[in-house]
Design an enzyme around this catalytic site. Structure first.
Site, PDB file in Angstrom:
ATOM      1  N   GLY A 123       5.606  -6.484 -20.436  1.00  0.00           N
ATOM      2  CA  GLY A 123       6.054  -7.874 -20.891  1.00  0.00           C
ATOM      3  C   GLY A 123       5.097  -7.982 -22.199  1.00  0.00           C
ATOM      4  N   TYR A 154       2.526 -16.458 -22.546  1.00  0.00           N
ATOM      5  CA  TYR A 154       2.630 -16.568 -24.336  1.00  0.00           C
ATOM      6  C   TYR A 154       1.324 -16.893 -24.885  1.00  0.00           C
ATOM      7  CZ  TYR A 154       7.609 -16.119 -23.635  1.00  0.00           C
ATOM      8  OH  TYR A 154       8.941 -15.475 -23.366  1.00  0.00           O
TER       9      TYR A 154
HETATM   10  C1  LIG Z   1       7.624 -13.511 -18.335  1.00  0.00           C
HETATM   11  C2  LIG Z   1       7.691 -11.868 -18.195  1.00  0.00           C
HETATM   12  C3  LIG Z   1       8.386 -11.402 -19.366  1.00  0.00           C
HETATM   13  C4  LIG Z   1       6.270 -11.261 -17.933  1.00  0.00           C
HETATM   14  O1  LIG Z   1       6.559  -9.977 -18.098  1.00  0.00           O
HETATM   15  P1  LIG Z   1       5.447  -8.941 -17.138  1.00  0.00           P
HETATM   16  O2  LIG Z   1       5.810  -7.620 -17.536  1.00  0.00           O
HETATM   17  O3  LIG Z   1       5.600  -9.292 -15.996  1.00  0.00           O
HETATM   18  O4  LIG Z   1       4.031  -9.345 -17.967  1.00  0.00           O
HETATM   19  P2  LIG Z   1       2.619  -8.542 -18.205  1.00  0.00           P
HETATM   20  O5  LIG Z   1       2.587  -7.607 -16.886  1.00  0.00           O
HETATM   21  O6  LIG Z   1       2.768  -7.876 -19.293  1.00  0.00           O
HETATM   22  O7  LIG Z   1       1.872  -9.700 -18.292  1.00  0.00           O
HETATM   23  C5  LIG Z   1       0.666  -9.625 -19.259  1.00  0.00           C
HETATM   24  C6  LIG Z   1      -0.232 -10.963 -18.781  1.00  0.00           C
HETATM   25  O8  LIG Z   1       0.387 -12.179 -18.650  1.00  0.00           O
HETATM   26  C7  LIG Z   1       0.446 -12.668 -17.567  1.00  0.00           C
HETATM   27  N1  LIG Z   1       1.640 -13.121 -16.954  1.00  0.00           N
HETATM   28  C8  LIG Z   1       2.828 -12.317 -16.435  1.00  0.00           C
HETATM   29  N2  LIG Z   1       3.655 -13.422 -16.171  1.00  0.00           N
HETATM   30  C9  LIG Z   1       3.047 -14.555 -16.023  1.00  0.00           C
HETATM   31  C10 LIG Z   1       3.597 -16.001 -15.740  1.00  0.00           C
HETATM   32  N3  LIG Z   1       4.836 -16.131 -15.454  1.00  0.00           N
HETATM   33  N4  LIG Z   1       2.836 -16.859 -16.028  1.00  0.00           N
HETATM   34  C11 LIG Z   1       1.579 -16.801 -16.563  1.00  0.00           C
HETATM   35  N5  LIG Z   1       0.932 -15.642 -16.723  1.00  0.00           N
HETATM   36  C12 LIG Z   1       1.753 -14.525 -17.005  1.00  0.00           C
HETATM   37  C13 LIG Z   1      -0.138 -11.404 -16.483  1.00  0.00           C
HETATM   38  O9  LIG Z   1      -0.979 -11.921 -15.505  1.00  0.00           O
HETATM   39  C14 LIG Z   1      -0.959 -10.739 -17.594  1.00  0.00           C
HETATM   40  O10 LIG Z   1      -2.406 -11.273 -17.918  1.00  0.00           O
HETATM   41  P3  LIG Z   1      -3.440 -10.387 -18.310  1.00  0.00           P
HETATM   42  O11 LIG Z   1      -3.041  -9.861 -19.533  1.00  0.00           O
HETATM   43  O12 LIG Z   1      -4.634 -11.180 -18.340  1.00  0.00           O
HETATM   44  O13 LIG Z   1      -3.635  -9.230 -17.277  1.00  0.00           O
HETATM   45  C15 LIG Z   1       8.377 -11.457 -17.001  1.00  0.00           C
HETATM   46  O14 LIG Z   1       7.864 -11.915 -15.982  1.00  0.00           O
HETATM   47  C16 LIG Z   1       9.978 -11.922 -16.789  1.00  0.00           C
HETATM   48  O15 LIG Z   1      10.875 -11.058 -17.338  1.00  0.00           O
HETATM   49  N6  LIG Z   1      10.408 -13.151 -16.099  1.00  0.00           N
HETATM   50  C17 LIG Z   1      11.595 -13.504 -15.999  1.00  0.00           C
HETATM   51  C18 LIG Z   1      12.144 -14.018 -17.385  1.00  0.00           C
HETATM   52  C19 LIG Z   1      11.496 -15.062 -18.029  1.00  0.00           C
HETATM   53  O16 LIG Z   1      11.063 -15.756 -17.564  1.00  0.00           O
HETATM   54  N7  LIG Z   1      11.234 -14.816 -19.463  1.00  0.00           N
HETATM   55  C20 LIG Z   1      10.562 -15.697 -20.338  1.00  0.00           C
HETATM   56  C21 LIG Z   1      11.615 -16.822 -20.540  1.00  0.00           C
HETATM   57  S1  LIG Z   1      10.742 -17.953 -21.727  1.00  0.00           S
END
Ligand SMILES: CC(C)(COP(=O)(O)OP(=O)(O)OC[C@H]1O[C@@H](n2cnc3c(N)ncnc32)[C@H](O)[C@@H]1OP(=O)(O)O)[C@@H](O)C(=O)NCCC(=O)NCCS
Length: 174
Positions: A123, A154
C-alpha cells in the site's frame, strides 16, 4: 503565511512528504521485487473493470455501476494499478487513481490493496508511486479523503489532517 498562499505562491510547497525516490518522467510500467514477489506497477487506465470490481469486492466496498467506473477511469488524471507478476500470469492486487485540474491540485481516490497482499508494504509502495507520478506532473497540492480506520496509514506517508484548521466539506443530495 496562510496555508493556501504558501501552497500556490511562488514558493509553493507540497502538502506531502516527498516519496523516497525523486520524481521522474512518466514510465508506463515499472517492476519491483518485494519479498521475493515480482510486483508490476502500470499507468494504463484500460483495465478489465470486472477484475477491478473483484478487487474492490475483496475489501468489502459497495459495488458501483461498471459504466460509471469506466467513465471515472476515462476521466481520471492518473490511474495506477499494481499486479502480482509470475511469468506471463498477472493478478490485479492493488489500485489507486487521481483526478486533477492538471496544474495545481490532485485528489487521490479508490486506494486499495487485496487482503492477500496487505501488510507487506505494498500500500505504501502504491501510494509512493501515485505521489511520484503526480509530482512528476508538477502537481503540488495532493489531497484525499481517508476512511477513519486508515488515517494513520496516510499520516505515515506525510499526509496531514486539517492543515491550519482547513476542513474538508461535503454536500449530499437530501
Ligand atoms: C489501507 C490499505 C491500502 C493499506 O495497504 P497495505 O498494503 O496493507 O499497507 P502497507 O503494508 O503498505 O502499510 C504501510 C504502513 O501503514 C501501516 N498501515 C497499514 N494499514 C493501516 C491502517 N489501516 N491503519 C493504520 N496504519 C496502517 C502499516 O502498519 C505500515 O506501517 P509501517 O510503515 O510503520 O510499517 C489496505 O489495508 C486496504 O486496501 N484497505 C482496504 C481499502 C481501504 O480502506 N482503502 C483506503 C480507503 S481511504
Amino acid at each position: 503565511m496562510s496555508f493556501w498562499k504558501g501552497l500556490f505562491g511562488s514558493a509553493g510547497a507540497a502538502t506531502t512528504k516527498e516519496p523516497a525516490q525523486t520524481a521522474r518522467a512518466d514510465r508506463r510500467q515499472e517492476t519491483v521485487v518485494v519479498r521475493g514477489e515480482t510486483i508490476l506497477f502500470s499507468l494504463d487506465p484500460n483495465l478489465d473493470l470486472y477484475e477491478l470490481e473483484e478487487l474492490c469486492d475483496a475489501v468489502g466496498w459497495s459495488r458501483r455501476p461498471i459504466h460509471k467506473v469506466r467513465k471515472a477511469l476515462q476521466h481520471s488524471f492518473l490511474v495506477v494499478s499494481m499486479w502480482q507478476q509470475r511469468g506471463s500470469y498477472r493478478r490485479l492486487i492493488g489500485f489507486a487513481r487521481a483526478t486533477s485540474d492538471h496544474a495545481f491540485n490532485a485528489t487521490i481516490w479508490d486506494v486499495v490493496v487485496h487482503p492477500d497482499f496487505q501488510g507487506r508494504g505494498l500500500g505504501k509502495r502504491l501510494m509512493e508511486k501515485v505521489i511520484q507520478e503526480l509530482r512528476a506532473r508538477d502537481i503540488s497540492n495532493i489531497t484525499l479523503f481517508a476512511d477513519q480506520g486508515v488515517v494513520s496509514f496516510y499520516e505515515r506517508l506525510g499526509f496531514t489532517a486539517d492543515p491550519e484548521g482547513i476542513k474538508g466539506m461535503f454536500w449530499y443530495p437530501r
